[in-house]
Design an enzyme around this catalytic site. Sequence first.
Site, PDB file in Angstrom:
ATOM      1  N   ARG A 160       0.852  -1.197   0.000  1.00 46.57           N
ATOM      2  CA  ARG A 160       0.000   0.000   0.000  1.00 46.57           C
ATOM      3  C   ARG A 160       0.886   1.245   0.000  1.00 46.57           C
ATOM      4  O   ARG A 160       0.645   2.195  -0.728  1.00 46.57           O
ATOM      5  CB  ARG A 160      -0.930  -0.018   1.217  1.00 46.57           C
ATOM      6  CG  ARG A 160      -2.182  -0.882   1.066  1.00 46.57           C
ATOM      7  CD  ARG A 160      -1.909  -2.305   0.586  1.00 46.57           C
ATOM      8  NE  ARG A 160      -3.107  -3.119   0.497  1.00 46.57           N
ATOM      9  CZ  ARG A 160      -3.470  -4.008   1.425  1.00 46.57           C
ATOM     10  NH1 ARG A 160      -2.730  -4.201   2.512  1.00 46.57           N
ATOM     11  NH2 ARG A 160      -4.562  -4.726   1.254  1.00 46.57           N
ATOM     12  N   ASP A 323      -6.004 -15.070   2.049  1.00 42.72           N
ATOM     13  CA  ASP A 323      -7.098 -14.366   2.719  1.00 42.72           C
ATOM     14  C   ASP A 323      -7.955 -13.597   1.724  1.00 42.72           C
ATOM     15  O   ASP A 323      -7.526 -13.285   0.616  1.00 42.72           O
ATOM     16  CB  ASP A 323      -6.547 -13.401   3.770  1.00 42.72           C
ATOM     17  CG  ASP A 323      -5.681 -12.305   3.142  1.00 42.72           C
ATOM     18  OD1 ASP A 323      -4.803 -12.661   2.333  1.00 42.72           O
ATOM     19  OD2 ASP A 323      -5.888 -11.116   3.449  1.00 42.72           O
ATOM     20  N   GLU A 324      -9.165 -13.289   2.160  1.00 41.23           N
ATOM     21  CA  GLU A 324     -10.060 -12.354   1.472  1.00 41.23           C
ATOM     22  C   GLU A 324     -10.101 -12.589  -0.042  1.00 41.23           C
ATOM     23  O   GLU A 324      -9.859 -11.675  -0.833  1.00 41.23           O
ATOM     24  CB  GLU A 324      -9.633 -10.911   1.780  1.00 41.23           C
ATOM     25  CG  GLU A 324      -9.730 -10.564   3.257  1.00 41.23           C
ATOM     26  CD  GLU A 324      -9.289  -9.147   3.568  1.00 41.23           C
ATOM     27  OE1 GLU A 324      -9.871  -8.551   4.495  1.00 41.23           O
ATOM     28  OE2 GLU A 324      -8.364  -8.631   2.923  1.00 41.23           O
ATOM     29  N   TRP A 390      -5.900 -14.473  12.090  1.00 44.11           N
ATOM     30  CA  TRP A 390      -6.071 -13.016  12.157  1.00 44.11           C
ATOM     31  C   TRP A 390      -7.504 -12.571  12.393  1.00 44.11           C
ATOM     32  O   TRP A 390      -7.743 -11.528  13.009  1.00 44.11           O
ATOM     33  CB  TRP A 390      -5.529 -12.366  10.881  1.00 44.11           C
ATOM     34  CG  TRP A 390      -6.419 -12.493   9.677  1.00 44.11           C
ATOM     35  CD1 TRP A 390      -6.503 -13.559   8.838  1.00 44.11           C
ATOM     36  CD2 TRP A 390      -7.359 -11.516   9.179  1.00 44.11           C
ATOM     37  NE1 TRP A 390      -7.423 -13.315   7.839  1.00 44.11           N
ATOM     38  CE2 TRP A 390      -7.967 -12.072   8.025  1.00 44.11           C
ATOM     39  CE3 TRP A 390      -7.748 -10.245   9.599  1.00 44.11           C
ATOM     40  CZ2 TRP A 390      -8.933 -11.387   7.296  1.00 44.11           C
ATOM     41  CZ3 TRP A 390      -8.708  -9.557   8.863  1.00 44.11           C
ATOM     42  CH2 TRP A 390      -9.287 -10.122   7.732  1.00 44.11           C
ATOM     43  N   TYR A 415      -3.299  -5.899  15.613  1.00 42.99           N
ATOM     44  CA  TYR A 415      -3.275  -5.079  14.406  1.00 42.99           C
ATOM     45  C   TYR A 415      -2.839  -3.669  14.790  1.00 42.99           C
ATOM     46  O   TYR A 415      -3.602  -2.902  15.372  1.00 42.99           O
ATOM     47  CB  TYR A 415      -4.643  -5.096  13.710  1.00 42.99           C
ATOM     48  CG  TYR A 415      -4.712  -6.189  12.655  1.00 42.99           C
ATOM     49  CD1 TYR A 415      -4.230  -7.459  12.929  1.00 42.99           C
ATOM     50  CD2 TYR A 415      -5.236  -5.951  11.395  1.00 42.99           C
ATOM     51  CE1 TYR A 415      -4.262  -8.463  11.969  1.00 42.99           C
ATOM     52  CE2 TYR A 415      -5.279  -6.955  10.427  1.00 42.99           C
ATOM     53  CZ  TYR A 415      -4.784  -8.202  10.728  1.00 42.99           C
ATOM     54  OH  TYR A 415      -4.804  -9.196   9.774  1.00 42.99           O
ATOM     55  N   PHE A 416      -1.620  -3.340  14.422  1.00 41.34           N
ATOM     56  CA  PHE A 416      -1.053  -2.064  14.836  1.00 41.34           C
ATOM     57  C   PHE A 416      -1.408  -0.931  13.874  1.00 41.34           C
ATOM     58  O   PHE A 416      -0.908   0.184  14.021  1.00 41.34           O
ATOM     59  CB  PHE A 416       0.465  -2.184  14.985  1.00 41.34           C
ATOM     60  CG  PHE A 416       0.900  -2.971  16.198  1.00 41.34           C
ATOM     61  CD1 PHE A 416      -0.030  -3.546  17.060  1.00 41.34           C
ATOM     62  CD2 PHE A 416       2.244  -3.136  16.486  1.00 41.34           C
ATOM     63  CE1 PHE A 416       0.368  -4.270  18.177  1.00 41.34           C
ATOM     64  CE2 PHE A 416       2.654  -3.857  17.600  1.00 41.34           C
ATOM     65  CZ  PHE A 416       1.723  -4.428  18.448  1.00 41.34           C
ATOM     66  N   ASP A 417      -2.282  -1.211  12.874  1.00 43.20           N
ATOM     67  CA  ASP A 417      -2.832  -0.122  12.074  1.00 43.20           C
ATOM     68  C   ASP A 417      -4.076   0.459  12.731  1.00 43.20           C
ATOM     69  O   ASP A 417      -4.674   1.406  12.203  1.00 43.20           O
ATOM     70  CB  ASP A 417      -3.144  -0.575  10.645  1.00 43.20           C
ATOM     71  CG  ASP A 417      -4.076  -1.777  10.585  1.00 43.20           C
ATOM     72  OD1 ASP A 417      -4.150  -2.532  11.571  1.00 43.20           O
ATOM     73  OD2 ASP A 417      -4.734  -1.972   9.538  1.00 43.20           O
ATOM     74  N   TRP A 465      -0.439  -2.964   8.567  1.00 44.35           N
ATOM     75  CA  TRP A 465      -0.939  -2.674   7.225  1.00 44.35           C
ATOM     76  C   TRP A 465      -0.844  -1.175   7.003  1.00 44.35           C
ATOM     77  O   TRP A 465      -1.108  -0.383   7.906  1.00 44.35           O
ATOM     78  CB  TRP A 465      -2.378  -3.169   7.092  1.00 44.35           C
ATOM     79  CG  TRP A 465      -2.500  -4.638   7.373  1.00 44.35           C
ATOM     80  CD1 TRP A 465      -2.942  -5.217   8.522  1.00 44.35           C
ATOM     81  CD2 TRP A 465      -2.150  -5.712   6.490  1.00 44.35           C
ATOM     82  NE1 TRP A 465      -2.895  -6.590   8.413  1.00 44.35           N
ATOM     83  CE2 TRP A 465      -2.417  -6.924   7.172  1.00 44.35           C
ATOM     84  CE3 TRP A 465      -1.650  -5.773   5.193  1.00 44.35           C
ATOM     85  CZ2 TRP A 465      -2.185  -8.172   6.600  1.00 44.35           C
ATOM     86  CZ3 TRP A 465      -1.423  -7.008   4.620  1.00 44.35           C
ATOM     87  CH2 TRP A 465      -1.690  -8.195   5.318  1.00 44.35           C
ATOM     88  N   THR A 466      -0.492  -0.767   5.785  1.00 54.32           N
ATOM     89  CA  THR A 466      -0.054   0.619   5.603  1.00 54.32           C
ATOM     90  C   THR A 466      -0.940   1.453   4.686  1.00 54.32           C
ATOM     91  O   THR A 466      -0.470   2.412   4.071  1.00 54.32           O
ATOM     92  CB  THR A 466       1.399   0.634   5.081  1.00 54.32           C
ATOM     93  OG1 THR A 466       1.451  -0.051   3.820  1.00 54.32           O
ATOM     94  CG2 THR A 466       2.338  -0.026   6.070  1.00 54.32           C
TER      95      THR A 466
END
EC number: 3.2.1.52
Length: 754
Positions: A160, A323-324, A390, A415-417, A465-466
């Site tokens: 990202r 995932d997803e 997750w 989740y550090f976002d 996640w960024t």
Amino acid sequence: MIRTFLVFFVLISNVILAQNKLNLIPYPQKVQLLQGEFILPETFILSGDLPKEETEYFKKRIEPQLKFQYAQKSGGIHLTSSIIPASSPADAEHKKEYYSIEISPNQIHVKSYTKQGYFLALQTLVQIFEQYKESKKIPAMKIEDQPKFAWRGMHLDVCRHFFTVDEVKQYIDYLAMYKLNTFHWHLTDDQGWRIEIKKYPKLTQIGSKRKESMIGAYVDNTFDGKPYGPYFYTQEQIKEVVKYAQDRHITVVPEIEMPGHALAALSAYPELACTKGPFESATKWGVFDDVFCPKDETFTFLENVLDEVIKLFPSQYIHIGGDECPKTRWKECAHCQELIKKNNLKDEHGLQSYFIHRIEKYVNSKGRKIIGWDEILEGGLAPNAAVMSWTGVDGGIEAAKSKHFAVMTPGAYCYFDHYQGDPQSEPNAFGGFTPLEKVYSYNPIPSELNAEQAKYIMGVQANLWTEYILDFKQVQYMIFPRLMALSEVGWGTSDPKDYKEFENRVINQFKVLDDMKVNYARSIYNITGKVIPSNTGIAYELSTSQNTNGIRYTLDGTNPSINSKTYQNAVQIPNSLTIKSAYFEEGQLKSAVSVQPFTISKTTGKKITLEQQPSENYSFGGAFTLVDGIIGNVKQLGKTWLGFQGKDVVATIDFGQKTPFSEVYFNTLENKGSWIHLAKSAKIFVSDDNRNFKLIKEVEASEIQNASGKIKVNVGAQNAKYLKVNIENAGIIPAGNPGADSKAWLFVDEIGVN
């Protein structure tokens, strides 16, 4: 009498140890303070036979404070070590991260079984030296230590937003400082392909760039109009990073996403999709329908990619995502439907399992193993696969019970976002609320597992996640200080009951981060608030990591000053108002100003029950969140919304006595890119006995849509003791939407009446 004296002596010794607790993170398994002191000399003498690379790293960390010289092992040497030969291979594996440190007045001696153990000991020594660098007097002590979990990881998404080789190296250094041992490098996604693959040059020529990027909150749907990229790592740069990590005894685990999150790859090689395209790297965040098509040429492509990846990364595990992955294109694809029939698969979820099994078989043939997000459980887990859990803890539980290894990384804790402080005073983040204390409270071993099953939990990891992290300064802000809590959880010495003591060690570590010019979050200094029921409705408790006597607050909308009201007890909230609070020290403002508006209705502070509980990721405050007088911000999920995936919200409010009202309101949220959909419908009931409920209002989907989720309905003159609100989830996300074929999220906020 003797027994009493001994007990008293032991208690006094424990008190002394507690008062002199070392400023170490993660805290060691065993610390014993001894008599005497080691005085740091001007020149620190190192044994000539110390492991060279690890010792040179140690010197670089400490050299600004001390001078060093090597000498042959003899009397007066100040740092010595011994590597203990393992009695068996199994013993070596168990003790590869073991170390002991003995500090006496004359020397410091390190014992370990491996160079890795020696390196971890040096990290502890660095922190000890930093703690005592002013006095230069280190208490004599003995430390015996090794981690509880074998996998202690941090993830970094470079798709990202991209980060340079030097920045990635800094990130690895942070992991090493706090004894993490796994770097999960997320290298491919819809928004960018970041690793050079020589056989497929268009992956980086085309897939490493996008025409623009989404900015601001997702619901704003705005873009910067600026081309992004091309950004990628050459294979030489990859080797450089892997070597850098190896020198710090950190394993780099690469992630190559499949079968979903593939738009960047499909933009370069559209023939790998189910439809003709054309495709382009995603400019929005979220999940997209176009994924890899499970045909032979796709598997040939992925196998060739993995061949190059495996040569670059010596890690035991290769992360394949999983995932997803929406099934929309597979449902419409003749080849996919034929493949389902040919292999007697149940459905498209079975096809996902087929895809993962086939990739695993290939990776295993190369002597490696796969690990993937917990969606790889869909349709049946591949024989040797490990799961990274997750979406919650269920994936890890399922894997462990079926004798598959798992790494626990649930979004609610790891989740550090997510925001770590009040969203109003934090940089824009993905959502959620994961403060330092919550990370520290996490136990990676689910209570549902017995002792034998628990052996399959390899450890814990946090993910960054960024989407909303534009530069490396913000990376630093999002991981610190939460990385410290993660390190102690992974080491196995965290204790939620002692959080305040841990917090003090964190604050002491801030001095180190200041010297390193790290842009860490100071959220623990800020005022945090908690709504509690009171005799008059609700009250607002304020707290800070510092002395609460420094808190000042106002109720009139003005910013607090040193002359404002001093916080003493929970502030009563009798009517709608705004509390502003801040922390002051020696007359100076030390924190951000916290702003909390309250909207009071007849439900505020009342007893509320939910028939189904929210997702752990979005459950902060529990059911009471719906009657706490706080209206959520639609741009920030933060901590003021409850989130339910695939579930209806059925809330019953007990007024305590018959209460007249004529209006009911509640809010739901829409953010389709994150799979969040407005409620499908709602029903409102009343009762006087909590058993027999009368329907008084139905709210149709069109009404909810027209109100953009902010529902306010006239229910006529009512007078009841109980109110029940049934808010219907949108159900399965329809085709054409991100996350199609998956369960929709329903986010609900305050339920009020007037």
